[in-house]
Enzyme design. Structure first.
Site, PDB file in Angstrom:
ATOM      1  N   GLU A  10       0.882  -1.170   0.000  1.00 38.28           N
ATOM      2  CA  GLU A  10       0.000   0.000   0.000  1.00 38.28           C
ATOM      3  C   GLU A  10       0.911   1.208   0.000  1.00 38.28           C
ATOM      4  O   GLU A  10       1.590   1.493   0.984  1.00 38.28           O
ATOM      5  CB  GLU A  10      -0.929  -0.017   1.226  1.00 38.28           C
ATOM      6  CG  GLU A  10      -2.153   0.873   1.036  1.00 38.28           C
ATOM      7  CD  GLU A  10      -1.984   2.276   1.562  1.00 38.28           C
ATOM      8  OE1 GLU A  10      -0.986   2.947   1.195  1.00 38.28           O
ATOM      9  OE2 GLU A  10      -2.825   2.724   2.338  1.00 38.28           O
ATOM     10  N   CYS A  14      -2.002   8.881   3.013  1.00 39.08           N
ATOM     11  CA  CYS A  14      -1.901   8.467   1.610  1.00 39.08           C
ATOM     12  C   CYS A  14      -3.201   8.691   0.859  1.00 39.08           C
ATOM     13  O   CYS A  14      -3.189   8.944  -0.350  1.00 39.08           O
ATOM     14  CB  CYS A  14      -1.522   6.988   1.524  1.00 39.08           C
ATOM     15  SG  CYS A  14       0.113   6.604   2.186  1.00 39.08           S
TER      16      CYS A  14
END
Length: 457
Positions: free
Chosen positions: A227, A261
């Protein structure tokens, strides 16, 4: 030495001696031993432990949350919320892992043929500093409920968080070695990934770091879930609810001081709505309070480290030089700590620094689009593909989602991670999925079972 520096003051608050090679070896041996016992446990037994961990976290939330605030500057209210969300993740997988991993019968020439999902062994989680508890449980809860054991290499500047997370399992009565923290400097991680006792790797961090981890894991023929970063677009069209959209985009941009993010990073607005959205963003971002993260009235805390703030400021400065207009912020304040003001850059165009690079901080970027097609073109004009949002008529937004190259799209809502739903990215934003029914399948052996005799023709 692993050092934790309070980003609100710049003072060293914790120093931890890294594990020796012998200590790492002992921890990996314990992880293997724990796995051999744990994989034989029923889902009910595994779930009971995860629920005990969640209960311990909720009972001690007022002591666990402040460790994050101290080591990486997360505002108090957000830290408490992160501990609660982590406990929810543990409970969710305790309740749902058995159904997620249920046997899948597939018709063939066999009397009976099916796929069963079996654990594979110790899983290594390599985690960043920006959501210390949540990212640990996002990795560990599904892996543990699948029957694996976990070793966690947390970021070197949050050793207190790593210790606190491991303690949650110890206090809940976890078998020795089932969940362990490794205290190591980043350059020593490669040898741990390559160790034959480690059977899979979950990495959250930068695209550059993810590429390195993927290369190492691939060379050892080990599964890896990545990720990575994002330059997440949020498209606001002329038929959007502007008040709601700007409320949510303001929140999304400044959660964790913008160090997320999946935060809204590139706000792409249709031409006829641009000035209205700009005025609303100026008003709402300007009302936020930057300051002491231990105060309940603080909206935005500090950037986690000095070099991260310097890098963010360099991106802002470069974007302004390239022709963007800075409507607020954009200057490093005087005083202690690593604070950065809430900043709004308008009239950003493709090719500018803040358009092409991920900005990890409280910096909102406004981009003008001619129409829907132009907005979609710019949304996809990025090396990243983590998440996106669309603000428009519901049916129109749903249709647009399939044309956005991202792992998750929210229509008229905030982009977030949820234990019930898979998350992950495309392109430079990652490989594989975490959470939901998809995430737990990443670290299992999907074993095909064929039982004869062959069925009559």
């Amino acid at each position: 030495m692993l050092k934790a520096v309070n980003p609100a003051t710049g003072a060293v608050v914790r120093e931890v001696t890294p594990d020796t090679d012998a200590e790492i070896n002992a921890k990996l041996d314990k992880a293997v031993s724990a796995y051999k016992l744990w994989k034989e446990k029923s889902f009910a037994e595994r779930g009971a432990l995860l629920k005990a961990v969640a209960a311990y976290m909720r009972e001690n939330i007022d002591t666990l949350g402040p460790v994050m605030t101290e080591e990486m500057g997360k505002p108090k209210n957000e830290s408490i919320g992160e501990v609660e969300k982590s406990a929810w993740c543990a409970v969710h997988y305790a309740d749902n892992a058995e159904s997620y991993l249920s046997r899948q019968v597939l018709e063939s020439d066999a009397t009976l043929s099916y796929v069963q999902h079996l654990p594979i062994g110790p899983i290594l989680g390599i985690l960043p500093w920006n959501a210390p508890f949540w990212l640990a449980f996002r990795f560990a809860a599904p892996a543990l409920m699948a029957g694996n054991s976990c070793v966690m290499k947390h970021d070197p500047n949050v050793p207190g968080c790593a210790e606190a997370i491991e303690k949650c399992f110890v206090e809940a009565g976890a078998p020795e070695g089932l969940f362990q923290a490794l205290y190591v400097e980043t350059p020593r991680v490669e040898a741990i990934i390559r160790d034959k006792r480690v059977r899979g790797v979950s990495f959250t961090g930068s695209s550059r770091g993810g590429a390195a981890v993927a290369g190492i894991a691939g060379s050892e023929i080990k599964p890896a879930v990545l990720e990575l970063g994002g330059s997440d677009p949020s498209i606001v069209l002329a038929d959007a609810d502007f008040e709601k959209a700007t409320d949510i985009l303001t929140l999304s941009r400044i959660i964790n001081a913008g160090q997320s993010c999946i935060a809204a990073k590139r706000i792409i607005v249709e031409d006829s709505a641009y000035e209205t959205v700009k005025d609303l963003m100026v008003k709402k971002l300007g009302a936020l309070k930057v300051g002491d993260p231990t105060s309940e009235t603080t909206d935005v805390g500090p950037i986690a480290r000095a070099e991260l703030r310097d890098g963010l400021h360099a991106q802002v400065t470069k974007t302004i030089k390239e022709g963007a207009n800075c409507l607020m912020g954009g200057e490093i304040p005087d005083g202690d700590g690593f604070f950065y003001p809430v900043t709004l850059l308008a009239d950003v165009k493709p090719g500018m620094c803040a358009f092409t690079e991920e900005t990890f901080g409280p910096v909102a970027v406004l981009i003008r689009a001619k129409d829907e097609a132009h907005a979609l073109e710019m949304a996809n004009d990025t090396d990243y593909g983590l998440a996106a949002s669309v603000w428009t008529d519901t049916a129109r937004g749903e249709e647009m989602a399939a044309r956005i190259d991202a792992g998750q799209v929210s229509v008229n809502g905030i982009v977030k991670t949820d234990p019930r739903l898979p998350s992950g990215g495309t392109k430079s934003s990652g490989l594989g999925r975490e959470l939901g029914p998809h995430g737990i399948l990443e670290f299992v052996n999907a074993q095909q079972v064929w039982i004869g005799p062959v069925k009559p023709a």
